[in-house]
Design a protein around this motif. Structure first.
Motif, PDB file in Angstrom:
ATOM      1  N   ALA A  75      27.984 -60.069 -85.225  1.00 59.82           N
ATOM      2  CA  ALA A  75      27.270 -59.267 -86.223  1.00 59.82           C
ATOM      3  C   ALA A  75      28.231 -58.975 -87.376  1.00 59.82           C
ATOM      4  N   GLY A  76      29.490 -58.674 -87.026  1.00 62.15           N
ATOM      5  CA  GLY A  76      30.497 -58.363 -88.042  1.00 62.15           C
ATOM      6  C   GLY A  76      30.905 -59.615 -88.806  1.00 62.15           C
ATOM      7  N   ARG A 237      35.912 -52.074 -85.432  1.00 65.47           N
ATOM      8  CA  ARG A 237      36.968 -53.019 -85.799  1.00 65.47           C
ATOM      9  C   ARG A 237      38.309 -52.279 -85.807  1.00 65.47           C
ATOM     10  N   HIS A 285      37.983 -55.994 -76.655  1.00 67.99           N
ATOM     11  CA  HIS A 285      36.879 -56.323 -77.582  1.00 67.99           C
ATOM     12  C   HIS A 285      35.696 -56.952 -76.818  1.00 67.99           C
TER      13      HIS A 285
HETATM   14  C1  DGY Z   1      30.413 -58.463 -83.446  1.00 63.29           C
HETATM   15  O1  DGY Z   1      29.408 -59.147 -83.220  1.00 63.29           O
HETATM   16  O2  DGY Z   1      30.729 -58.125 -84.591  1.00 63.29           O
HETATM   17  C2  DGY Z   1      31.250 -58.101 -82.265  1.00 63.29           C
HETATM   18  O3  DGY Z   1      32.194 -57.159 -82.557  1.00 63.29           O
HETATM   19  C3  DGY Z   1      31.930 -59.334 -81.711  1.00 63.29           C
HETATM   20  O4  DGY Z   1      32.914 -59.730 -82.620  1.00 63.29           O
END
Ligand code: DGY
Length: 324
Positions: A75-76, A237, A285
């Motif tokens: 998603a990020g 993050r 993570h």
């Molecule tokens: C996202 O989807 O952003 C999660 O943090 C996996 O990187």
């Protein structure tokens, strides 16, 4: 059509790509690709499905103008220079909206684990330190009726806040760029200034995107504004908190504990002092790492790739304005 995938991805996404007639190459070595190796691999393919931390910068976009489509398996998108991509008319796909429950679960787990020193005590048993039971030892902190502060109350923050209100009757305050009226109506969440968030939260959980505005915002100054009894949690993050300042704040007892699913850098080094602190829990993570969520992310990323290869608009693009 050929697709380069920078990691082994769930079968559900792979199958979809293959059924659509794509020839897929996965980079399966447990070793990061260098920027040049990524460019080299992309030059031989029509599409890129990017999983992992590789950065896509101006140099990459200029070298890989032939790519018909790029989608992230996340998603990020802080690893992509979106302004350059948009300027070069390159749409970037991603996988938003499906990892809220899984990530909120990890935030909740970290809050609870930090409040009771759970990871530290688990490790102390492994070290053979489960000895004499003392009434004054291993004391944690109760969460009932405390205040949850959410930095960046979107879907993930909402799911976490819902759990905290239902399970612990916690009051919810939040700091956002824009109001979250849904959370205000459903959870009685109250918008506050950043300073109030720091000063009033018993648990402060970060759910914002990493951006120039949020990078390093939780620094020494921020930690000294927080309650000495506060728990800091980051599942968004690692770049949003300043790790050395967080370590100092914990060592100087300026805050009580911390739960991190994201670190800076990642992976965290094994000699990081945070790993030996009683009131700290660190995970690698894994916010979105459930079978269900990773399958859904792989399917969503594959749908982006297939649409892009057909010359259609990706269903989930970070910068859909390039289609105008
Ligand atoms: C996202 O989807 O952003 C999660 O943090 C996996 O990187």
């Amino acid at each position: 059509m050929t697709v380069f995938v920078t990691r082994k991805i769930p079968e559900a996404g792979l199958r979809l790509l293959q059924e659509a007639g794509c020839e897929v190459t996965q980079h399966t070595k447990r070793q990061e690709l260098t920027s040049e190796a990524l460019i080299h691999a992309c030059k031989k393919h029509d599409a890129l499905l990017l999983a992992g931390p590789n950065k896509l910068d101006e140099h990459f976009f200029r070298e890989c103008r032939h790519l018909k489509v790029i989608s992230l398996l996340s998603a990020g998108y802080d690893n992509v220079d979106i302004s350059v991509a948009t300027r070069l008319n390159t749409a970037i796909g991603h996988t938003p909206g499906i990892l809220s429950n899984a990530t909120a679960d990890i935030a909740f787990l970290l809050i609870l684990a930090v409040s009771r020193n759970a990871f530290y005590l688990h490790n102390s048993i492994a070290r053979g330190e489960w000895g004499f039971i003392e009434p004054t030892a291993h004391l944690g902190m109760e969460l009932y009726g405390k205040t949850l502060g959410v930095f960046g109350l979107g879907k993930i923050g909402f799911e976490l806040a819902k759990k905290c209100t239902v399970v612990y009757d916690m009051e919810v305050i939040y700091h956002n760029r824009s109001r979250n009226e849904h959370a205000e109506e459903e959870l009685d969440a109250r918008p506050v200034s950043f300073d109030d968030l720091l000063q009033k939260s018993d648990v402060l959980s970060v759910h914002a995107n990493l951006s120039p505005q949020t990078r390093g915002i939780f620094d020494r100054k921020a930690f000294t504004r927080m309650k000495r009894s506060a728990i800091f949690v980051n599942t968004a993050r690692g770049g949003i908190h300043h790790e050395k300042d967080l370590t100092d704040a914990l060592q100087n007892e300026e805050i009580w504990g911390a739960g991190l699913d994201v670190t800076n850098p990642e992976p965290m080094k094994r000699d990081n002092p945070l790993l030996t602190m009683p009131n700290v829990c660190v995970l690698p993570h894994i916010g979105s790492a459930t079978k269900e969520t990773r399958d859904a992310m792989a399917v969503r990323a594959a749908k982006n790739i297939i649409a892009g290869l057909k010359g259609e608009q990706m269903p989930y693009a970070v910068n859909p304005e390039v289609y105008d």
